[in-house]
Write a protein that holds these residues in place. Sequence first.
Motif, mmCIF file in Angstrom:
data_model
loop_
_atom_site.group_PDB
_atom_site.id
_atom_site.type_symbol
_atom_site.label_atom_id
_atom_site.label_comp_id
_atom_site.label_asym_id
_atom_site.label_seq_id
_atom_site.Cartn_x
_atom_site.Cartn_y
_atom_site.Cartn_z
ATOM 1 N N ARG A 297 -45.537 -18.636 3.950
ATOM 2 C CA ARG A 297 -45.822 -19.052 5.327
ATOM 3 C C ARG A 297 -45.191 -18.112 6.353
ATOM 4 N N SER B 9 -53.236 -17.595 -7.111
ATOM 5 C CA SER B 9 -54.084 -16.986 -6.081
ATOM 6 C C SER B 9 -53.400 -16.876 -4.728
ATOM 7 N N TYR B 10 -52.622 -17.881 -4.342
ATOM 8 C CA TYR B 10 -52.105 -17.922 -2.983
ATOM 9 C C TYR B 10 -50.675 -17.412 -2.819
ATOM 10 N N PHE B 11 -49.908 -17.303 -3.897
ATOM 11 C CA PHE B 11 -48.540 -16.802 -3.761
ATOM 12 C C PHE B 11 -48.305 -15.558 -4.600
ATOM 13 N N ALA C 253 -51.157 -26.767 -7.698
ATOM 14 C CA ALA C 253 -51.471 -25.828 -6.619
ATOM 15 C C ALA C 253 -51.899 -24.515 -7.248
ATOM 16 N N ASN C 254 -52.726 -23.794 -6.555
ATOM 17 C CA ASN C 254 -53.214 -22.520 -7.055
ATOM 18 C C ASN C 254 -52.219 -21.418 -6.675
ATOM 19 N N VAL C 255 -51.056 -21.453 -7.314
ATOM 20 C CA VAL C 255 -49.963 -20.532 -7.019
ATOM 21 C C VAL C 255 -50.370 -19.102 -7.354
ATOM 22 N N THR D 62 -50.152 -13.302 -5.658
ATOM 23 C CA THR D 62 -50.881 -12.088 -5.286
ATOM 24 C C THR D 62 -50.115 -11.241 -4.272
ATOM 25 N N ASN D 63 -49.169 -11.840 -3.520
ATOM 26 C CA ASN D 63 -48.429 -11.054 -2.528
ATOM 27 C C ASN D 63 -47.016 -10.696 -2.974
#
Length: 147
Positions: free
Chosen positions: A54, A35-37, A31-33, A39-40
């Motif tokens: 989510r 980029s998707y997690f 998974a592209n952790v 970063t926040n």
Amino acid sequence: MTTLLKVPNLTKEISSELHFMPAEIQYNGSANVKSYFETNIRKKSENKMTASLRGRPLHGTKFEVPSGYTGVIFNESKKSVTEDDERELTATGSFDSFNYWNLDREPSHGDRLHQALTWIDIAKALHSPVDNSLSDSQGSLKSEASI
């Protein structure tokens, strides 16, 4: 059921961040952790951070593997069909720290992970050799306990 652990030469350390999450994700694969997690993720202090998964708030901390131990990542190379089948796990990397996340509350020493890893220090104390140079007060206590 038998589980076979294959541990080749583990010189490869994982270069990316590892995350221990309070979630069950029905997916096996990459998974592209980043980029998707990642970063926040917001740092609150040196070891404390917050993020969301989510829409659910997460509170995290950087967790160091206890001294003298190494974290190892295993992949299941031989999938088992039934519970009685032999499982085969191969080590693919090692790590010395990871990000530990809790849902809706800050990580604390009351968490199961912290409590489980406290057992390492307890086991070390229980299984280390006894020092024979006990003082008289401790020696009399030792003889009373053995009666």
